[in-house]
Design a protein around this motif. Structure first.
Motif, PDB file in Angstrom:
ATOM      1  N   MET A 108       0.746  -1.351   0.037  1.00 14.02           N
ATOM      2  CA  MET A 108      -0.303   0.037   0.234  1.00 14.02           C
ATOM      3  C   MET A 108       0.226   1.673  -0.153  1.00 14.02           C
ATOM      4  SD  MET A 108      -2.759   1.343  -0.021  1.00 14.02           S
ATOM      5  CE  MET A 108      -3.991   3.146   0.039  1.00 14.02           C
ATOM      6  N   SER A 109       1.750   1.531   0.549  1.00 18.38           N
ATOM      7  CA  SER A 109       2.838   2.307   1.209  1.00 18.38           C
ATOM      8  C   SER A 109       3.202   2.905  -0.379  1.00 18.38           C
ATOM      9  CB  SER A 109       4.169   2.643   2.422  1.00 18.38           C
ATOM     10  OG  SER A 109       4.628   1.588   2.228  1.00 18.38           O
TER      11      SER A 109
ATOM     12  N   PHE B 100       2.034   2.000  -3.235  1.00 16.40           N
ATOM     13  CA  PHE B 100       1.255   2.272  -4.240  1.00 16.40           C
ATOM     14  C   PHE B 100       1.517   3.707  -3.977  1.00 16.40           C
ATOM     15  CE2 PHE B 100      -3.121   3.513  -5.609  1.00 16.40           C
ATOM     16  CZ  PHE B 100      -2.705   3.195  -6.971  1.00 16.40           C
ATOM     17  N   LEU B 101       0.993   4.590  -2.775  1.00 12.28           N
ATOM     18  CA  LEU B 101       0.271   5.967  -2.805  1.00 12.28           C
ATOM     19  C   LEU B 101       2.446   6.872  -2.871  1.00 12.28           C
ATOM     20  CD1 LEU B 101      -1.215   7.945  -0.676  1.00 12.28           C
ATOM     21  CD2 LEU B 101       0.398   7.693   1.369  1.00 12.28           C
TER      22      LEU B 101
ATOM     23  N   THR C 288       5.906   3.292   9.130  1.00  9.31           N
ATOM     24  CA  THR C 288       5.057   2.085   9.008  1.00  9.31           C
ATOM     25  C   THR C 288       6.055   1.265  10.001  1.00  9.31           C
ATOM     26  OG1 THR C 288       6.024   1.910   6.565  1.00  9.31           O
ATOM     27  CG2 THR C 288       3.483   2.794   7.530  1.00  9.31           C
TER      28      THR C 288
END
Length: 163
Positions: free
Chosen positions: A1-2, A4-5, A155
């Motif tokens: 997810m990170s 992609f962000l 994270t």
């Protein structure tokens, strides 16, 4: 997810920074118009002063005579001459700079009124120049890297060891 962000932030950086060369060009066009308008006023003042054998600076110095009419008229002329000199200097600096330097120079030194009117009329477009593409790539890399590092730090405490 990170990841992609970070990629999305990179795309945002690419789109935003790719507009810098085109926006700078429109700012220069706006600035050129303002300088030309002021140059008409300054040239007329210079001619009027030459008619009475005075230089611009000598004429402006006589504006402080204390006469209310002269002081009132001269305050506007002083402002016009000062603005002309400032804007003309900025125009010379921007026009002699390379395509790569112009956006950086504009970011460091700009006239707020001209910047606002340029922004109001500006319509973003796809960069079709090498400089626009390079700014897009640099913007992508910068925001992707910053986002990746920040998300990595944020994270890290929540990651499980993968061993």
């Amino acid at each position: 997810m990170s990841r992609f962000l970070a990629f999305l932030m990179g795309i945002l950086g690419a789109v935003g920074s790719s507009q810098a060369p085109a926006f700078t060009q429109q700012y220069i066009q706006n600035l050129t118009g303002r300088v030309a308008e002021l140059q008409t006023i300054v040239d007329r003042f210079d001619r009027d002063m030459a008619d009475i054998d005075l230089s611009r600076s000598e004429g402006l110095a006589q504006c402080d005579s204390g006469e209310p009419v002269v002081t009132s008229i001269c305050s506007g002329l002083k402002d016009d001459v000062s603005r002309y000199e400032t804007l003309n200097s900025q125009l010379a600096q921007l026009t002699t700079a390379s395509d790569w330097e112009r956006p950086v120079l504009l970011a460091r030194d700009f006239d707020a009124g001209i910047l606002e009117s340029t922004y109001a009329a500006y319509e973003p477009a796809v960069p079709a120049t090498t400089v626009g593409g390079a700014f897009a790539l640099a913007g992508f890399a910068a925001l992707w890297l910053v986002t990746s590092v920040l998300l990595g730090i944020l994270t890290a405490p929540f990651r499980r060891d993968r061993y």
